[in-house]
Design a protein around this motif. Structure first.
Motif, short mmCIF file in Angstrom:
data_model
loop_
_atom_site.label_atom_id
_atom_site.label_comp_id
_atom_site.label_asym_id
_atom_site.label_seq_id
_atom_site.Cartn_x
_atom_site.Cartn_y
_atom_site.Cartn_z
N ILE A 70 0.84 -1.20 0.00
CA ILE A 70 0.00 0.00 0.00
C ILE A 70 0.86 1.24 0.00
N SER A 71 1.92 1.25 0.81
CA SER A 71 2.81 2.41 0.87
C SER A 71 3.45 2.68 -0.50
N MET A 72 3.92 1.61 -1.16
CA MET A 72 4.56 1.77 -2.45
C MET A 72 3.57 2.06 -3.58
N ALA A 73 2.29 1.89 -3.31
CA ALA A 73 1.27 2.16 -4.32
C ALA A 73 0.82 3.62 -4.31
N ILE A 74 1.33 4.43 -3.39
CA ILE A 74 0.92 5.82 -3.27
C ILE A 74 1.94 6.72 -3.98
N ASN A 75 1.46 7.47 -4.94
CA ASN A 75 2.33 8.38 -5.68
C ASN A 75 2.40 9.72 -4.95
N ARG A 76 3.24 9.77 -3.93
CA ARG A 76 3.33 10.96 -3.09
C ARG A 76 3.78 12.19 -3.86
N GLU A 77 4.74 12.01 -4.75
CA GLU A 77 5.25 13.13 -5.54
C GLU A 77 4.14 13.78 -6.35
N THR A 118 10.05 11.11 4.04
CA THR A 118 11.22 10.22 3.94
C THR A 118 11.50 9.55 5.28
N ASP A 119 10.83 10.01 6.34
CA ASP A 119 10.93 9.39 7.65
C ASP A 119 9.68 9.76 8.44
N PHE A 120 9.74 9.68 9.77
CA PHE A 120 8.57 9.94 10.61
C PHE A 120 8.67 11.28 11.35
N VAL A 121 9.65 12.10 10.98
CA VAL A 121 9.94 13.35 11.70
C VAL A 121 9.93 14.51 10.72
N ALA A 122 9.25 15.60 11.08
CA ALA A 122 9.17 16.77 10.21
C ALA A 122 10.56 17.33 9.93
N PRO A 123 10.80 17.85 8.71
CA PRO A 123 12.16 18.29 8.34
C PRO A 123 12.65 19.51 9.08
N VAL A 124 11.80 20.25 9.78
CA VAL A 124 12.27 21.41 10.55
C VAL A 124 12.86 20.98 11.88
N ALA A 129 17.92 3.63 6.22
CA ALA A 129 17.81 2.30 5.60
C ALA A 129 16.35 1.87 5.62
N GLY A 130 15.86 1.42 4.48
CA GLY A 130 14.47 0.96 4.39
C GLY A 130 13.50 2.01 3.90
N ALA A 131 14.00 3.24 3.67
CA ALA A 131 13.10 4.33 3.26
C ALA A 131 12.54 4.13 1.86
N GLU A 132 13.03 3.14 1.12
CA GLU A 132 12.48 2.90 -0.22
C GLU A 132 11.02 2.47 -0.17
N VAL A 133 10.56 2.04 1.01
CA VAL A 133 9.16 1.65 1.15
C VAL A 133 8.24 2.86 1.02
N LEU A 134 8.81 4.07 1.11
CA LEU A 134 8.03 5.29 0.98
C LEU A 134 8.07 5.85 -0.44
N TYR A 167 7.17 5.63 -4.53
CA TYR A 167 6.17 5.08 -5.45
C TYR A 167 6.84 4.05 -6.35
N ASN A 168 6.38 2.80 -6.26
CA ASN A 168 6.96 1.71 -7.02
C ASN A 168 5.85 0.71 -7.33
N PRO A 169 5.04 0.99 -8.36
CA PRO A 169 3.86 0.16 -8.64
C PRO A 169 4.18 -1.30 -8.91
N ASP A 170 5.28 -1.57 -9.59
CA ASP A 170 5.62 -2.96 -9.89
C ASP A 170 5.93 -3.73 -8.61
N LYS A 171 6.73 -3.12 -7.74
CA LYS A 171 7.07 -3.77 -6.47
C LYS A 171 5.83 -3.91 -5.59
N ALA A 172 4.96 -2.90 -5.64
CA ALA A 172 3.73 -2.96 -4.85
C ALA A 172 2.87 -4.14 -5.27
N LYS A 173 2.72 -4.36 -6.56
CA LYS A 173 1.93 -5.47 -7.07
C LYS A 173 2.55 -6.81 -6.67
N GLU A 174 3.88 -6.86 -6.72
CA GLU A 174 4.58 -8.09 -6.35
C GLU A 174 4.35 -8.43 -4.88
#
Length: 532
Positions: free
Chosen positions: A311-318, A333-339, A348-353, A355-362
């Motif tokens: 579900i996370s990788m299915a969201i086109n945040r950009e 890119t994480d759980f903390v506001a950039p300010v 590490a692991g931030a790629e889950v955030l 958009y990667n439709p092919d990986k999401a389907k897999e």
């Protein structure tokens, strides 16, 4: 935050300068010191008791009618409020001295007992912010009693003993959970219900008796007993509770609203031109996400973990932040506001955030092989917050990528949604987010994901994560603590207790003739400073 190591010295200095409320007349620049400032807000979820409020609608009011040991200036730096000094030699035991001759709006004194009794009551009555006191010695959730680590020395001195060294504890003391209460605010549920409707505070404002018209407005007046550093420069604040952000923005344009802290998405393309130099667009300390209720068994076990990643990788945040929010949001890119110092875009692991439709389907296919998906995916949101456009876009992105029926589930208002979330009766995924209480990474992690924390709406629990938080809090410097908080965040990226979406900019403005409008680090206007 970088000043933390010098904080004990800084906070020990007496606050020599105080301000007094303007009694009326005309202030500098032609501003009317008796003018009432009208600002937008939402109906508070609960009655106005500090330790039982953990949402923005109630918090905006509570921060004006109560005063804690510290307040946060526009840059997020803690400044002495009721505190004369906070001293510690080991970050375990703190000696807190409060200023003399401070009073609540009814004339009763602010004493050490005002703080100690309020904190003990929060724990014994399991108020919403109870978990903020869990680091104090003697805390016992199952059998709550007065906290052993709180000791009254005299009327203006008390000590706090923690269970483990916590270097940033003084910074936390500006949050509303730690505000004091008068004797009238200590009592059983029935007494607190009456008190919370017409509270007695010690802040720069007080609630005008009988002015809280629920779902409509509440009126605040300058507190004549207040002697602190952020006294009212106006004749009062009226908060209007809006059912939609569009209505609030239209009132701003017509001069019926003075200050707005949230522009509707329908005006993102026009508000800066319409408001001119009265428009505001700046980074803020807000993280947005959505969360699955613990009772939804479709997100349990290995299949559930794969589904959340899909579900996370299915969201086109950009695309959503560009088209819906027109650049007023930044993809997470994480759980903390950039300010906030300690925010990261390289965990590490931030790629889950991403958009990667092919990986999401897999990943979705792998989850279905373990346990087939059933039903719809719904996302609950409050209709009075201007959320429909992004919810629809997010659900469509998921639907188009994964081929499931995904849709929004609107609630009439914020209070209705939060009531179901807090009662654990919500049945779908639901909108969540966090607006900083103090400018530290710990504030974006501990209250939201620590086991049984006050804002842990998804009931996430991981002993390794909890241990990392404790380890980070015990470090001697913020820099060392943030390295460990980064490890904790990397664990969250693996388990996804929520689906991170984006960080919100402050988009707001003021009406013509309104002066001295400044928005703080947490995107809220410093209303005590506003004139017109």
């Amino acid at each position: 935050m970088k000043k933390l190591r010098a904080l004990a010295v800084v906070l020990a200095l007496p606050l020599a300068l105080t301000a007094c409320s303007n009694a009326g007349g005309t202030a500098a620049g032609g501003a009317d010191g008796a003018a009432i400032i009208v600002a937008n807000n939402t109906e508070p979820e609960n009655l106005l008791i500090p330790a039982n409020t953990n949402e923005v609608g109630g918090g905006s009011i509570i921060d004006l009618i109560y005063a804690g040991l510290y307040y946060y200036d526009k840059d997020g730096n803690p400044q002495p409020h009721m505190a004369e000094s906070v001293d510690t030699k080991d970050s375990v035991t703190f000696t807190i001295k409060i200023k003399k001759d401070q009073k609540f709006s009814d004339g009763s004194p602010v004493t050490s007992a005002s703080f100690v009794n309020a904190w003990n009551q929060a724990v014994k009555q399991h108020q919403l912010n109870e978990s903020w006191f869990s680091i104090i010695k003697g805390y016992n959730e199952e059998n709550p009693t007065d906290l052993e680590g709180l000791k009254i020395v005299d009327d203006t001195t008390f000590t706090v003993e923690l269970t483990t060294p916590t270097a940033d504890f003084p910074i936390r003391l500006g949050y509303s959970a730690f505000y004091p209460l008068p004797e009238a605010g200590i009592g059983d549920a029935e007494a607190l219900a009456a008190f919370g409707e017409n509270p007695i505070g010690n802040g720069p404002y007080m609630v005008k008796k009988g002015s809280w018209a629920h779902k409509e407005k509440i009126e605040l007046l300058p507190n004549p007993e207040y002697k602190g550093p952020i006294a009212a420069k106006n004749g009062g604040i009226t908060f209007k509770f809006y059912s939609s952000q569009d209505a609030a923005y239209n009132d701003l344009l017509s001069g019926q609203l003075d200050v707005l802290d949230a522009v509707p998405d329908s005006a993102f393309g026009t508000y800066e031109k319409e408001l001119g130099d009265r428009a505001v667009n700046q980074p803020g300390a807000i993280f947005q996400s959505f969360t699955f209720p613990k009772k939804d068994t479709r997100f349990k076990g290995e299949a559930g973990k794969l589904r959340m990643q899909a579900i996370s990788m299915a969201i086109n945040r950009e695309e959503i932040t560009k088209t819906i929010f027109q650049g007023t949001r930044q993809p997470a890119t994480d759980f903390v506001a950039p300010v906030i110092p300690g925010h990261s875009d390289s965990l590490a692991g931030a790629e889950v955030l991403k958009y990667n439709p092919d990986k999401a389907k897999e990943l979705w296919k792998q989850a279905d092989a373990i346990e087939p998906w059933t039903g719809d995916l719904e996302l609950a949101y409050n209709s009075d917050g201007g959320h429909q456009a992004w919810v629809d876009a997010t659900m469509n992105s998921i639907k188009n990528t994964l081929g499931i029926n995904a849709k929004g589930a609107p609630y009439a208002d914020f209070k209705s949604l939060r009531t179901e979330i807090n009662n654990r009766t919500v049945t779908s995924a639901f909108r969540t987010g966090w607006q900083g209480d103090y400018p530290g990474v710990s504030n974006f992690l501990e209250p939201v994901y620590m086991t049984k924390a006050s804002a842990n709406d998804g009931d996430y629990s991981n002993a390794e994560f909890d241990a990392l938080l404790k380890k980070a809090a015990s470090q001697s410097s913020v820099e060392e603590a943030n390295k460990i908080y980064a490890q904790a965040q990397e664990l969250l990226l693996k388990e996804l207790p929520c689906i991170p979406l984006w960080y919100s900019n402050l988009t707001g403005g003021s009406a013509e003739g309104v002066k001295d409008v400044v928005f703080g680090w947490n995107t809220k206007p410093l209303l005590y400073n506003v004139t017109k």
